[in-house]
Design a protein around this motif. Structure first.
Motif, PDB file in Angstrom:
ATOM      1  N   LEU A   1      -5.215   9.682   2.191  1.00  0.00           N
ATOM      2  CA  LEU A   1      -4.476   8.739   1.593  1.00  0.00           C
ATOM      3  C   LEU A   1      -4.710   8.066   0.246  1.00  0.00           C
ATOM      4  O   LEU A   1      -6.057   8.151  -0.026  1.00  0.00           O
ATOM      5  CB  LEU A   1      -4.281   7.359   2.538  1.00  0.00           C
ATOM      6  CG  LEU A   1      -3.702   8.000   4.035  1.00  0.00           C
ATOM      7  CD1 LEU A   1      -4.040   6.785   5.042  1.00  0.00           C
ATOM      8  CD2 LEU A   1      -2.348   8.388   4.141  1.00  0.00           C
ATOM      9  N   GLY A   2      -3.874   7.707  -0.556  1.00  0.00           N
ATOM     10  CA  GLY A   2      -4.130   6.833  -1.760  1.00  0.00           C
ATOM     11  C   GLY A   2      -5.155   7.483  -2.806  1.00  0.00           C
ATOM     12  O   GLY A   2      -5.052   8.638  -2.969  1.00  0.00           O
ATOM     13  N   PRO A   3      -6.104   6.824  -2.998  1.00  0.00           N
ATOM     14  CA  PRO A   3      -7.280   7.398  -3.967  1.00  0.00           C
ATOM     15  C   PRO A   3      -7.910   8.304  -3.388  1.00  0.00           C
ATOM     16  O   PRO A   3      -8.836   9.023  -4.133  1.00  0.00           O
ATOM     17  CB  PRO A   3      -8.100   5.987  -4.147  1.00  0.00           C
ATOM     18  CG  PRO A   3      -8.029   5.331  -3.014  1.00  0.00           C
ATOM     19  CD  PRO A   3      -6.535   5.382  -2.541  1.00  0.00           C
TER      20      PRO A   3
ATOM     21  N   HIS B   1       0.704  -1.151   0.003  1.00  0.00           N
ATOM     22  CA  HIS B   1      -0.015  -0.097   0.114  1.00  0.00           C
ATOM     23  C   HIS B   1       0.849   1.322  -0.147  1.00  0.00           C
ATOM     24  O   HIS B   1       0.729   2.314   0.785  1.00  0.00           O
ATOM     25  CB  HIS B   1      -0.824  -0.015   1.165  1.00  0.00           C
ATOM     26  CG  HIS B   1      -2.029  -0.979   1.012  1.00  0.00           C
ATOM     27  ND1 HIS B   1      -3.144  -0.948   0.032  1.00  0.00           N
ATOM     28  CD2 HIS B   1      -2.088  -2.332   1.519  1.00  0.00           C
ATOM     29  CE1 HIS B   1      -3.632  -2.244   0.170  1.00  0.00           C
ATOM     30  NE2 HIS B   1      -3.199  -2.890   1.105  1.00  0.00           N
ATOM     31  N   THR B   2       2.051   1.360  -0.948  1.00  0.00           N
ATOM     32  CA  THR B   2       2.701   2.411  -1.050  1.00  0.00           C
ATOM     33  C   THR B   2       2.889   2.452  -2.541  1.00  0.00           C
ATOM     34  O   THR B   2       2.588   1.681  -3.212  1.00  0.00           O
ATOM     35  CB  THR B   2       4.215   2.089  -0.314  1.00  0.00           C
ATOM     36  OG1 THR B   2       4.773   1.239  -1.237  1.00  0.00           O
ATOM     37  CG2 THR B   2       4.372   1.943   1.067  1.00  0.00           C
ATOM     38  N   TYR B   3       3.203   3.754  -3.196  1.00  0.00           N
ATOM     39  CA  TYR B   3       3.406   3.740  -4.636  1.00  0.00           C
ATOM     40  C   TYR B   3       4.739   3.077  -4.960  1.00  0.00           C
ATOM     41  O   TYR B   3       4.646   2.453  -6.244  1.00  0.00           O
ATOM     42  CB  TYR B   3       3.681   5.285  -4.902  1.00  0.00           C
ATOM     43  CG  TYR B   3       2.416   6.283  -4.522  1.00  0.00           C
ATOM     44  CD1 TYR B   3       1.231   5.639  -5.304  1.00  0.00           C
ATOM     45  CD2 TYR B   3       2.426   7.209  -3.745  1.00  0.00           C
ATOM     46  CE1 TYR B   3       0.083   6.602  -5.035  1.00  0.00           C
ATOM     47  CE2 TYR B   3       1.453   7.969  -3.609  1.00  0.00           C
ATOM     48  CZ  TYR B   3       0.241   7.684  -4.247  1.00  0.00           C
ATOM     49  OH  TYR B   3      -1.145   8.359  -4.177  1.00  0.00           O
TER      50      TYR B   3
ATOM     51  N   HIS C   1       1.899  11.729   1.792  1.00  0.00           N
ATOM     52  CA  HIS C   1       0.727  11.211   2.172  1.00  0.00           C
ATOM     53  C   HIS C   1      -0.062  12.089   3.081  1.00  0.00           C
ATOM     54  O   HIS C   1      -1.330  11.517   3.303  1.00  0.00           O
ATOM     55  CB  HIS C   1       0.839   9.635   2.380  1.00  0.00           C
ATOM     56  CG  HIS C   1       1.771   8.724   1.570  1.00  0.00           C
ATOM     57  ND1 HIS C   1       1.307   8.525   0.140  1.00  0.00           N
ATOM     58  CD2 HIS C   1       2.780   8.377   1.531  1.00  0.00           C
ATOM     59  CE1 HIS C   1       1.844   7.880  -0.459  1.00  0.00           C
ATOM     60  NE2 HIS C   1       2.973   7.592   0.303  1.00  0.00           N
TER      61      HIS C   1
END
Length: 175
Positions: free
Chosen positions: A111-113, A62-64, A93
């Motif tokens: 976070l993320g999306p 769950h990291t780029y 982040h």
């Protein structure tokens, strides 16, 4: 702005009324609230130190970059929860809003999306003494147009990270 101690206290009180595990506690089309809790036998110092050692408990999947070794999160107001790559690329982040070694950590972290879609994404990790041990509580409050549709997917990821953090605190390993 909510004070860190108020946010942590509210999370702990809500945990008393709810099972001590992961759940989406509230959701509508424009917001959701996730809450996780667990009892630990450790010290508050170990909890605080572990939270800041994010590269050892956050899942690399769950990291780029695919590697949690690229993560850092200094526990100071304004500290960046960042991912830095060898080529100099950095992903921000989130930002630490407050960090108190006695009560918890509060971040603004879409976070993320969720990045670019939220009007607020408050992530708190706090603890309080209970029966000779500690109750660790993590909440994630997210607001933004249409953001409620992300609740279950984000719950899956955040629940995994919470479990990894709790295992890292108690056993030194996230798995």
């Amino acid at each position: 702005m909510l004070k860190l101690t108020s946010l942590i206290a509210a999370g702990a009180l809500a945990l008393i009324a709810a099972p001590a595990d992961a759940e989406v506690v509230e959701r509508d089309s424009d917001h959701f609230i996730l809450r996780y809790g667990v009892g630990l036998e450790t010290t508050s110092e170990d909890i605080y130190a572990a939270i800041g050692d994010v590269s050892h408990w956050w899942a690399g999947s769950h990291t780029y970059s695919g590697s949690s070794a690229n993560l850092s999160m200094p526990l100071v107001a304004g500290g960046c929860y960042c991912e830095a790559l060898a080529d100099g690329t950095t992903f921000d982040h989130g930002q630490v809003i407050a960090a108190d070694p006695e009560t918890g950590v509060l971040l603004e972290a879409p976070l993320g999306p969720l990045k670019g879609k939220t009007t607020m994404a408050r992530w708190s990790i706090g603890w309080s003494p209970v029966n000779g041990g500690w109750t660790l509580v993590m909440t994630y409050v997210v607001r933004g147009p249409g953001i409620g549709a992300f609740a279950e997917a984000v719950d899956g990821v955040m629940g995994q990270q919470f479990g990894r953090l709790a295992r890292f605190i108690e056993h030194g390993e996230p798995d």
